[in-house]
Design a protein around this motif. Structure first.
Motif, PDB file in Angstrom:
ATOM      1  N   LYS A  86      35.970  40.078  35.406  1.00  0.00           N
ATOM      2  CA  LYS A  86      36.687  38.624  35.461  1.00  0.00           C
ATOM      3  C   LYS A  86      37.157  38.294  37.003  1.00  0.00           C
ATOM      4  O   LYS A  86      36.538  37.276  37.317  1.00  0.00           O
ATOM      5  CB  LYS A  86      38.022  38.758  34.659  1.00  0.00           C
ATOM      6  N   GLU A  87      37.497  39.135  37.717  1.00  0.00           N
ATOM      7  CA  GLU A  87      37.680  39.187  39.181  1.00  0.00           C
ATOM      8  C   GLU A  87      36.298  38.698  39.930  1.00  0.00           C
ATOM      9  O   GLU A  87      36.421  37.849  40.575  1.00  0.00           O
ATOM     10  CB  GLU A  87      38.350  40.305  39.811  1.00  0.00           C
ATOM     11  N   LYS A  88      35.324  39.290  39.730  1.00  0.00           N
ATOM     12  CA  LYS A  88      33.859  39.036  40.151  1.00  0.00           C
ATOM     13  C   LYS A  88      33.567  37.598  39.770  1.00  0.00           C
ATOM     14  O   LYS A  88      32.844  36.958  40.634  1.00  0.00           O
ATOM     15  CB  LYS A  88      32.834  40.106  40.083  1.00  0.00           C
ATOM     16  N   ILE A  89      33.608  37.309  38.569  1.00  0.00           N
ATOM     17  CA  ILE A  89      33.260  36.030  38.004  1.00  0.00           C
ATOM     18  C   ILE A  89      33.916  34.892  38.684  1.00  0.00           C
ATOM     19  O   ILE A  89      33.552  33.736  38.940  1.00  0.00           O
ATOM     20  CB  ILE A  89      33.499  36.083  36.416  1.00  0.00           C
ATOM     21  N   ARG A  90      35.563  35.084  38.750  1.00  0.00           N
ATOM     22  CA  ARG A  90      36.349  34.059  39.356  1.00  0.00           C
ATOM     23  C   ARG A  90      35.616  34.018  40.637  1.00  0.00           C
ATOM     24  O   ARG A  90      35.566  32.674  41.349  1.00  0.00           O
ATOM     25  CB  ARG A  90      37.821  34.411  39.547  1.00  0.00           C
ATOM     26  N   GLU A  91      35.570  34.983  41.807  1.00  0.00           N
ATOM     27  CA  GLU A  91      35.134  34.912  43.015  1.00  0.00           C
ATOM     28  C   GLU A  91      33.498  34.167  43.040  1.00  0.00           C
ATOM     29  O   GLU A  91      33.359  33.330  43.831  1.00  0.00           O
ATOM     30  CB  GLU A  91      34.944  36.110  43.533  1.00  0.00           C
ATOM     31  N   LEU A  92      32.798  34.320  42.248  1.00  0.00           N
ATOM     32  CA  LEU A  92      31.417  34.015  42.224  1.00  0.00           C
ATOM     33  C   LEU A  92      31.376  32.542  41.869  1.00  0.00           C
ATOM     34  O   LEU A  92      30.944  31.774  42.448  1.00  0.00           O
ATOM     35  CB  LEU A  92      30.639  34.576  41.192  1.00  0.00           C
ATOM     36  N   ALA A  93      32.444  32.085  40.731  1.00  0.00           N
ATOM     37  CA  ALA A  93      32.381  30.728  40.360  1.00  0.00           C
ATOM     38  C   ALA A  93      32.892  29.838  41.530  1.00  0.00           C
ATOM     39  O   ALA A  93      32.623  28.831  41.491  1.00  0.00           O
ATOM     40  CB  ALA A  93      33.200  30.403  39.057  1.00  0.00           C
ATOM     41  N   ARG A  94      34.025  30.463  42.173  1.00  0.00           N
ATOM     42  CA  ARG A  94      34.489  29.604  43.227  1.00  0.00           C
ATOM     43  C   ARG A  94      33.265  29.193  44.274  1.00  0.00           C
ATOM     44  O   ARG A  94      33.334  27.937  44.787  1.00  0.00           O
ATOM     45  CB  ARG A  94      35.550  30.347  43.896  1.00  0.00           C
ATOM     46  N   GLU A  95      32.726  30.391  44.597  1.00  0.00           N
ATOM     47  CA  GLU A  95      31.530  30.104  45.614  1.00  0.00           C
ATOM     48  C   GLU A  95      30.468  29.293  45.220  1.00  0.00           C
ATOM     49  O   GLU A  95      29.968  28.395  45.658  1.00  0.00           O
ATOM     50  CB  GLU A  95      31.161  31.633  45.944  1.00  0.00           C
ATOM     51  N   VAL A  96      29.978  29.440  43.970  1.00  0.00           N
ATOM     52  CA  VAL A  96      28.744  28.904  43.325  1.00  0.00           C
ATOM     53  C   VAL A  96      29.040  27.369  42.956  1.00  0.00           C
ATOM     54  O   VAL A  96      28.077  26.557  43.195  1.00  0.00           O
ATOM     55  CB  VAL A  96      28.245  29.788  42.122  1.00  0.00           C
ATOM     56  N   LEU A  97      30.190  27.255  42.379  1.00  0.00           N
ATOM     57  CA  LEU A  97      30.349  25.814  41.979  1.00  0.00           C
ATOM     58  C   LEU A  97      31.242  24.901  42.843  1.00  0.00           C
ATOM     59  O   LEU A  97      31.566  23.811  42.409  1.00  0.00           O
ATOM     60  CB  LEU A  97      31.266  26.001  40.434  1.00  0.00           C
ATOM     61  N   GLU A  98      31.505  25.427  43.990  1.00  0.00           N
ATOM     62  CA  GLU A  98      32.122  24.618  45.095  1.00  0.00           C
ATOM     63  C   GLU A  98      31.348  23.309  45.278  1.00  0.00           C
ATOM     64  O   GLU A  98      30.031  23.418  45.470  1.00  0.00           O
ATOM     65  CB  GLU A  98      31.924  25.647  46.278  1.00  0.00           C
ATOM     66  N   GLU A  99      32.122  22.386  45.265  1.00  0.00           N
ATOM     67  CA  GLU A  99      31.397  21.075  45.543  1.00  0.00           C
ATOM     68  C   GLU A  99      31.299  20.970  47.126  1.00  0.00           C
ATOM     69  O   GLU A  99      32.028  21.331  47.808  1.00  0.00           O
ATOM     70  CB  GLU A  99      32.695  19.923  45.192  1.00  0.00           C
ATOM     71  N   ARG A 100      29.981  20.283  47.266  1.00  0.00           N
ATOM     72  CA  ARG A 100      29.538  20.068  48.677  1.00  0.00           C
ATOM     73  C   ARG A 100      29.377  18.684  49.096  1.00  0.00           C
ATOM     74  O   ARG A 100      29.133  17.894  48.456  1.00  0.00           O
ATOM     75  CB  ARG A 100      28.417  20.890  48.996  1.00  0.00           C
TER      76      ARG A 100
END
Length: 100
Positions: A86-100
């Motif tokens: 879950k921690e890894k998923i949160r971290e990945l989601a923040r990075e991958v889904l970050e709006e640019r």
């Protein structure tokens, strides 16, 4: 390659649902299909067996309407792996889904 990625997602899904209530193979296949992961018995049962072999799930056979059904629940080790995932998923989601 995509299949390998999705198999990891499926394992996390299984651990998550097994942390809520005991689950069985067909139930999990139906749940995963609702999320866009059509999984057949030839994929599901080897995953469940491997998770159990690795000590992340434990099974119990229960008689349901005259048939034995194998229910799986998460172990303490499985809960620890799920928490880390879950921690890894949160971290990945923040990075991958970050709006640019």
């Amino acid at each position: 390659m995509l299949r390998e990625l999705f198999l990891g997602f499926i394992r996390v899904h299984i651990l998550y649902h097994a942390s809520l209530n005991p689950v069985y193979g067909l139930e999990l296949m139906e749940e995963l299909a609702r999320h866009g992961y059509p999984v057949g018995p030839g994929t599901m049962y080897p995953i469940l067996n491997k998770l159990e072999e690795n000590g992340l799930l434990v099974s119990e056979k229960i008689n349901v309407e005259g048939k034995l059904r194998k229910y799986y629940r998460i172990t303490e080790a499985g809960g620890e792996v799920l928490a880390e995932a879950k921690e890894k998923i949160r971290e990945l989601a923040r990075e991958v889904l970050e709006e640019r």
